[in-house]
Design a protein around this motif. Structure first.
Motif: not given
Length: 121
Positions: A1-6, A82-85, A87-98
């Motif tokens: 993800m580009k600039n994952a924090k924002s 989903i949305c180009g990512y 889901v099982e590899l998303i590291e931020t719990p909130l983003t992964q849940q959404v």
């Protein structure tokens, strides 16, 4: 993800009430019902109809929404892109849940059987 924090901050600040009508439109346009959508949301979050409506009326952010949720223990079985990512590899719990929720809504809209969407084993 580009600039994952924002990206994560933007997701956290989105309100469930702002996105929910889009979920309803998406599934109904494809011949599914809002009741089926609620079943999917309940499976993922543990929220009943009354709690969901309360969160919509409160304009709860996704951060608040998922903070109050009891995530289904089988949510880790939700995989795919989903949305180009992935889901099982998303590291931020909130983003992964959404994104889990987005993925389930997509599967519902695509006509997938409810047993498969709810990861019934």
């Amino acid at each position: 993800m580009k600039n994952a924090k924002s990206h994560d901050e933007k997701i956290a600040e989105l309100t469930f009430a702002a996105v929910y009508p889009h979920y309803v439109t998406k599934v109904e346009r494809k011949g599914r019902t809002s009741e089926e959508l609620h079943q999917v949301i309940t499976w993922l979050t543990g929220f009943d109809e009354q709690k969901m409506q309360s969160l919509i009326q409160e304009a709860a952010t996704f951060e608040q929404f998922f903070k109050d949720a009891t995530i289904n223990p089988n949510a880790h079985l939700i995989t795919g892109v989903i949305c180009g990512y992935r889901v099982e590899l998303i590291e931020t719990p909130l983003t992964q849940q959404v994104r889990y929720l987005d993925k389930l809504v997509d599967e519902l809209a695509k006509g997938r059987k409810m047993e498969k969407i709810l990861r019934a084993e």
